[in-house]
Write a protein that holds these residues in place. Structure first.
Motif, PDB file in Angstrom:
ATOM      1  N   ILE A  44       1.510  -5.232   4.947  1.00 39.88           N
ATOM      2  CA  ILE A  44       1.854  -6.225   5.963  1.00 39.88           C
ATOM      3  C   ILE A  44       0.601  -6.922   6.495  1.00 39.88           C
ATOM      4  O   ILE A  44       0.623  -8.116   6.783  1.00 39.88           O
ATOM      5  CB  ILE A  44       2.685  -5.581   7.092  1.00 39.88           C
ATOM      6  CG1 ILE A  44       3.272  -6.661   7.993  1.00 39.88           C
ATOM      7  CG2 ILE A  44       1.879  -4.568   7.867  1.00 39.88           C
ATOM      8  CD1 ILE A  44       4.318  -6.148   8.959  1.00 39.88           C
ATOM      9  N   PHE A  45      -0.501  -6.192   6.605  1.00 39.67           N
ATOM     10  CA  PHE A  45      -1.726  -6.739   7.183  1.00 39.67           C
ATOM     11  C   PHE A  45      -2.463  -7.695   6.246  1.00 39.67           C
ATOM     12  O   PHE A  45      -3.377  -8.387   6.671  1.00 39.67           O
ATOM     13  CB  PHE A  45      -2.665  -5.608   7.612  1.00 39.67           C
ATOM     14  CG  PHE A  45      -2.035  -4.701   8.617  1.00 39.67           C
ATOM     15  CD1 PHE A  45      -1.751  -5.151   9.889  1.00 39.67           C
ATOM     16  CD2 PHE A  45      -1.702  -3.394   8.288  1.00 39.67           C
ATOM     17  CE1 PHE A  45      -1.152  -4.316  10.831  1.00 39.67           C
ATOM     18  CE2 PHE A  45      -1.109  -2.557   9.218  1.00 39.67           C
ATOM     19  CZ  PHE A  45      -0.833  -3.021  10.494  1.00 39.67           C
ATOM     20  N   LEU A  46      -2.073  -7.731   5.002  1.00 36.37           N
ATOM     21  CA  LEU A  46      -2.694  -8.636   4.026  1.00 36.37           C
ATOM     22  C   LEU A  46      -1.679  -9.653   3.502  1.00 36.37           C
ATOM     23  O   LEU A  46      -1.787 -10.113   2.368  1.00 36.37           O
ATOM     24  CB  LEU A  46      -3.301  -7.843   2.868  1.00 36.37           C
ATOM     25  CG  LEU A  46      -4.440  -6.878   3.234  1.00 36.37           C
ATOM     26  CD1 LEU A  46      -4.878  -6.076   2.018  1.00 36.37           C
ATOM     27  CD2 LEU A  46      -5.615  -7.641   3.822  1.00 36.37           C
ATOM     28  N   GLY A  47      -0.685  -9.948   4.300  1.00 42.55           N
ATOM     29  CA  GLY A  47       0.304 -10.945   3.901  1.00 42.55           C
ATOM     30  C   GLY A  47       1.161 -10.501   2.727  1.00 42.55           C
ATOM     31  O   GLY A  47       1.596 -11.334   1.935  1.00 42.55           O
ATOM     32  N   PHE A  48       1.394  -9.197   2.604  1.00 46.13           N
ATOM     33  CA  PHE A  48       2.217  -8.611   1.541  1.00 46.13           C
ATOM     34  C   PHE A  48       1.622  -8.818   0.150  1.00 46.13           C
ATOM     35  O   PHE A  48       2.328  -8.799  -0.838  1.00 46.13           O
ATOM     36  CB  PHE A  48       3.662  -9.135   1.611  1.00 46.13           C
ATOM     37  CG  PHE A  48       4.315  -8.858   2.935  1.00 46.13           C
ATOM     38  CD1 PHE A  48       4.770  -7.582   3.229  1.00 46.13           C
ATOM     39  CD2 PHE A  48       4.423  -9.845   3.897  1.00 46.13           C
ATOM     40  CE1 PHE A  48       5.350  -7.296   4.462  1.00 46.13           C
ATOM     41  CE2 PHE A  48       5.005  -9.572   5.128  1.00 46.13           C
ATOM     42  CZ  PHE A  48       5.469  -8.300   5.410  1.00 46.13           C
ATOM     43  N   LYS A  49       0.308  -9.014   0.087  1.00 46.45           N
ATOM     44  CA  LYS A  49      -0.386  -9.156  -1.193  1.00 46.45           C
ATOM     45  C   LYS A  49      -1.394  -8.023  -1.326  1.00 46.45           C
ATOM     46  O   LYS A  49      -2.434  -8.020  -0.669  1.00 46.45           O
ATOM     47  CB  LYS A  49      -1.089 -10.507  -1.272  1.00 46.45           C
ATOM     48  CG  LYS A  49      -0.143 -11.690  -1.281  1.00 46.45           C
ATOM     49  CD  LYS A  49      -0.926 -12.968  -1.352  1.00 46.45           C
ATOM     50  CE  LYS A  49      -0.200 -14.232  -1.199  1.00 46.45           C
ATOM     51  NZ  LYS A  49       1.070 -14.500  -1.422  1.00 46.45           N
ATOM     52  N   GLY A  50      -1.052  -7.058  -2.160  1.00 46.76           N
ATOM     53  CA  GLY A  50      -1.915  -5.890  -2.303  1.00 46.76           C
ATOM     54  C   GLY A  50      -2.261  -5.618  -3.746  1.00 46.76           C
ATOM     55  O   GLY A  50      -2.306  -6.516  -4.579  1.00 46.76           O
ATOM     56  N   GLY A  51      -2.456  -4.347  -4.047  1.00 45.86           N
ATOM     57  CA  GLY A  51      -2.869  -3.935  -5.377  1.00 45.86           C
ATOM     58  C   GLY A  51      -1.712  -3.762  -6.337  1.00 45.86           C
ATOM     59  O   GLY A  51      -0.564  -4.108  -6.044  1.00 45.86           O
ATOM     60  N   LYS A  52      -2.025  -3.208  -7.483  1.00 42.48           N
ATOM     61  CA  LYS A  52      -1.034  -3.027  -8.552  1.00 42.48           C
ATOM     62  C   LYS A  52      -0.269  -1.712  -8.412  1.00 42.48           C
ATOM     63  O   LYS A  52       0.757  -1.527  -9.028  1.00 42.48           O
ATOM     64  CB  LYS A  52      -1.714  -3.066  -9.914  1.00 42.48           C
ATOM     65  CG  LYS A  52      -2.566  -4.294 -10.151  1.00 42.48           C
ATOM     66  CD  LYS A  52      -1.789  -5.416 -10.724  1.00 42.48           C
ATOM     67  CE  LYS A  52      -2.754  -6.539 -11.087  1.00 42.48           C
ATOM     68  NZ  LYS A  52      -2.088  -7.694 -11.565  1.00 42.48           N
ATOM     69  N   GLY A  53      -0.792  -0.766  -7.657  1.00 39.00           N
ATOM     70  CA  GLY A  53      -0.072   0.469  -7.378  1.00 39.00           C
ATOM     71  C   GLY A  53      -0.330   1.623  -8.324  1.00 39.00           C
ATOM     72  O   GLY A  53       0.205   2.716  -8.127  1.00 39.00           O
ATOM     73  N   VAL A  54      -1.145   1.433  -9.331  1.00 34.13           N
ATOM     74  CA  VAL A  54      -1.335   2.463 -10.353  1.00 34.13           C
ATOM     75  C   VAL A  54      -2.061   3.688  -9.793  1.00 34.13           C
ATOM     76  O   VAL A  54      -1.603   4.820  -9.974  1.00 34.13           O
ATOM     77  CB  VAL A  54      -2.072   1.886 -11.585  1.00 34.13           C
ATOM     78  CG1 VAL A  54      -2.317   2.962 -12.628  1.00 34.13           C
ATOM     79  CG2 VAL A  54      -1.285   0.728 -12.180  1.00 34.13           C
TER      80      VAL A  54
END
Length: 142
Positions: A44-54
């Motif tokens: 949420i703090f990065l505008g819903f743009k994060g990592g790939k999750g691996v």
């Protein structure tokens, strides 16, 4: 890498160690793992743009079922070794997680479910990599 793994490992481990509620700890731990990956991929703090999750997924399953990570990790290394694509190795590893649990612990339905959900998230997060792989434009690991 280690911090991203910790995002999945620590909450799942804490649930497994300390949960005393009506829902079995394994069930809540698997659900917690799904939400740890979602939180990493869509913060949420990065505008819903994060990592790939691996790496976060690796931490989740290191706490849930370490043997599945050994198998997925071997698949990752072999794929990157042969094809030289880290993204392809990540995708192969994400598929090996639920498949390995199906064969080794078919009684752990919540682990299998969470592994499929997490694999789906990882594949979604890699959709641009998949397009580049198909076009032959994905960078190779050197």
């Amino acid at each position: 890498l280690l911090l991203d793994m910790a995002k999945g490992f620590i909450p799942v481990l804490l649930v497994r160690l300390f949960w005393k509620g009506p829902l079995p700890a394994d069930h809540l731990a698997a659900i917690t793992g799904i939400f740890a990956v979602i939180g990493h991929c869509f913060p949420i703090f990065l505008g819903f743009k994060g990592g790939k999750g691996v790496a976060t997924a690796a931490g989740v399953f290191l706490a849930l079922y370490p043997l599945s990570i050994a198998i997925a990790g071997a698949g990752f290394v072999a794929t990157v070794w042969v094809f030289k694509y880290v993204s392809l190795g990540s995708l192969v590893a994400s598929l090996l997680l639920p498949i390995s649990i199906i064969f080794l612990r078919p009684d752990k339905q919540t682990y299998i479910f969470s592994a499929w959900v997490i694999a789906s998230i990882i594949w979604w997060q890699h959709r641009d990599n998949l397009k580049r792989l198909v076009r032959g434009q994905e960078p190779r690991f050197k």
